[in-house]
Design an enzyme around this catalytic site. Sequence first.
Site, mmCIF file in Angstrom:
data_model
loop_
_atom_site.group_PDB
_atom_site.id
_atom_site.type_symbol
_atom_site.label_atom_id
_atom_site.label_comp_id
_atom_site.label_asym_id
_atom_site.label_seq_id
_atom_site.Cartn_x
_atom_site.Cartn_y
_atom_site.Cartn_z
ATOM 1 C CG HIS A 113 -89.481 -140.989 37.757
ATOM 2 N ND1 HIS A 113 -90.616 -140.831 38.513
ATOM 3 C CD2 HIS A 113 -89.404 -140.301 36.566
ATOM 4 C CE1 HIS A 113 -91.184 -139.779 37.954
ATOM 5 N NE2 HIS A 113 -90.482 -139.595 36.827
ATOM 6 N NE ARG A 137 -80.795 -133.065 32.829
ATOM 7 C CZ ARG A 137 -80.052 -133.570 32.218
ATOM 8 N NH1 ARG A 137 -78.933 -134.271 32.900
ATOM 9 N NH2 ARG A 137 -79.975 -133.405 30.922
ATOM 10 N NE ARG A 161 -82.857 -128.075 34.244
ATOM 11 C CZ ARG A 161 -82.643 -129.005 33.455
ATOM 12 N NH1 ARG A 161 -82.332 -128.497 32.171
ATOM 13 N NH2 ARG A 161 -83.181 -130.199 33.486
ATOM 14 C CD GLU A 183 -83.333 -126.029 27.921
ATOM 15 O OE1 GLU A 183 -83.112 -127.356 27.901
ATOM 16 O OE2 GLU A 183 -83.811 -125.458 28.620
ATOM 17 C CG ASN A 220 -79.916 -132.978 25.664
ATOM 18 O OD1 ASN A 220 -78.962 -133.416 24.909
ATOM 19 N ND2 ASN A 220 -80.056 -133.141 26.838
ATOM 20 C CG ASP A 221 -85.363 -129.219 25.789
ATOM 21 O OD1 ASP A 221 -85.988 -130.283 25.054
ATOM 22 O OD2 ASP A 221 -85.021 -129.421 26.897
ATOM 23 C CB CYS A 260 -75.196 -128.551 30.562
ATOM 24 S SG CYS A 260 -76.668 -127.422 30.194
HETATM 25 C C1 PEP Z 1 -80.936 -129.900 27.407
HETATM 26 O O1 PEP Z 1 -81.910 -129.878 27.100
HETATM 27 O O2 PEP Z 1 -79.873 -129.989 26.762
HETATM 28 C C2 PEP Z 1 -80.810 -130.079 28.843
HETATM 29 C C3 PEP Z 1 -79.507 -130.204 29.277
HETATM 30 O O3 PEP Z 1 -81.799 -130.212 29.777
HETATM 31 P P1 PEP Z 1 -82.563 -131.510 29.908
HETATM 32 O O4 PEP Z 1 -81.883 -132.720 29.333
HETATM 33 O O5 PEP Z 1 -82.799 -131.686 31.267
HETATM 34 O O6 PEP Z 1 -83.974 -131.139 29.154
HETATM 35 MG MG MG Z 2 -83.687 -128.927 28.180
#
Ligand code: PEP
Ligand code: MG
Length: 757
Positions: free
Chosen positions: A369, A476, A512, A611, A634-635, A682
Amino acid sequence: MAALNRSDTSGPRVLMRRIRELMIEPLEAQARLDQIVKLIAKHMETEVCSLYVLRADGVLELYATEGLNPGSVHLAQLRLGEGLVGTIAATARSLNLSEARNHPAFTYLPETGEEVYNTFLGVPVLRAGRTLGVLVVQNKAAGRIYPEEESEALETVAMVIAEMIAAGGLEGSSRPGVTLDLTRPVSYNGTPLSDGIGIGRVILHEPRVVVSSLFNEDPETEVSRLGQALTILRASIEDMLARREVADEGEHRAVLETYRKFAQDRGWVRRLEEAVRNGLTAEAAVEKVQSDMRARMMHLSDPYIRERLHDFDDLANRLLRQLIGQEGIGQDVEDAVVVARNMGAAELLDYHRGQICGLVLEEGAATSHVVIVARALGIPVAGQAKGVVSMAENGDAIIVDGESGDVHLRPAQEVRDLFADKLRFRAERKERYRSLRDVPSLSRDNVAISLQMNAGLLVDLPQLVESGAEGIGLFRTELQFMVASTMPRARDQERLYTAVLDAAGEKPVTFRTLDVGGDKILPYLGHTVEENPALGYRAMRLALDRPGLLRTQLRALLKAAAGRETRIMFPMITDLSEVRQAKDLIQRELERLSRFGYETPSRLKIGAMIEVPALLYQLDPLMEMLDFVSIGSNDLFQFFFAVDRGNANVANRYDDLSVPFLKALRDVVRAGERHNVPVALCGEMAGRPLAAMALIGLGFRRISMAPPSIGPIKAMLVALDVGALSEELTALLDSGEGAGSVGPFLRDFATRHAIPY
Ligand code: PEP
Ligand code: MG
């Protein structure tokens, strides 16, 4: 042989009193040392007393002696690990020998004339667990060793000497150019956690209480002060253990139970009392015992023991604070680089924002965090800088490079110059980006691309203006939950969302809903350990099972947007039924708000994140249900390649610019076009110029990224001919030429067209 031994405990106390008198005499540092060794020799009835000080080059130099050849002062030298003195310094352990020459490490320095002495007692001069030198007494008479109390007493005196060395003034008494170990530059190759360069001065987050009163007036009073502080400490641990939030089993409880055990440890208490009886104040005794323990345990690599050492450190700090009271954090220092073992996000926010230019942690991970908050505040962070806390002193010069993870403590002038240049270069670059801020976000061939920013906390909002972002493409919401120690109430949630919409004005904001679980753990939510948290009970899976949580959030989001436009997006959607259920919940909340007479949003757009790869095969029905989608690359990447995004061993093994991944992204763009549903992205790749270029080439017209990336991405965009890139990229993806990375092609394209990346 020794007076200290003969008289009960008054011997060391008399010596301590004499040293105290000496400390306040107006003497040069060297003259004071000369007097001290004389005093020790006299009071301990030893023929020799010598002090060796550790230099920055790892050499122990004889700084003062009574009994050895005075001409050898500053000339007699040993390397760390060499001879008895070097062994004591290297191991941070005392040596007490009846026959020095029989010890395997013995080497003798002819210039000192020490060959005639047999008994030997040497103790490390320690400060905060670091060895600064070695204090030695020697006698001719062989066949006996110094009693235990005497060794303890010498260690206590050594602690006073450590404070003297730390106070400075000794450097000049040797040859010019000699620097002591205390001022030695040290570098750490840590982990980069938040970009940027910070050049400033150390602020220890938990300042070592520099014990200013070392000598006690009356040991009995002092022992009882110590006893009282220990009682309060134990009571406070019991109190914490009894609190409801730690009542369940869990790591927090385990740590407190370890504290409880330590606080009752008889050996520890006995050593503390002994140091007090030898003449130290209670606080100086805590410092001494802790320093000894740290020095001994620091050499051990067993992670379990090291962790316990941290626990003991924490406990000793608590006890010191109990005895002296909390020292100020040094809030008035400018250009502060906060150095800590670890810290909570809220603690970072306690510092005056404008004064912090860096953060160095011994622990810390990209998803912790405090790091998320530091990143939002634009503070460079390096983590995993093991050992930095005990090496750093408040006020030391320090450089943190958040790009490489390097930390330079007390850097040499050349290193400072290098980083000053680097900082200047970055400032110039930032200035160039700033000048692009109001330039329309158009490519060279006039294709409009919406560059939006990711956010999650109030502190992010000023970036909306500063970065020139066209909106917030990903808010977020879980960050508010992650930095809080208790669940944010509905009112707090609504207040945050209102502030975000107020700050954004006409610019769109995509909220989100809570994406918790996985690596985003809320301690107050109750959490079960999962074998595969990324594939576990997280995001919508958890939210749909606990509709109370999600409904409260939706209500707060809808109320905050009363009379205005808002966008709500659901994370980690895997199955269409989840979209259906989520939309139903929104519908119910809208009806409820109307029923109770609340104004609803003037316009509401509902979207989902892509995702999970399963969605790639249900794109048409998905698009029909939604107003927009946003790819969480990312996911998606992690699940696409089955590669843990947080595992450094594999995270970079596969390339997000590889043909299969880009084809998957292109499929989403094409489905969006078929259904006239905007598709954004994103994830972090949107903030890398080369990757963003690929996305635009694939047809993305909206991407969202961390605010500092908007400048570099716009610089790339204004130089880009989208038409030309699309043509070449499409041909390449469709050519069936292997399935490798298009990175080399993109780099070549950028170079050919003079596009900065
Ligand atoms: C992602 O997964 O790309 C995303 C934007 O969400 P987070 O990074 O918060 O999992
Ligand atoms: Mg994600």
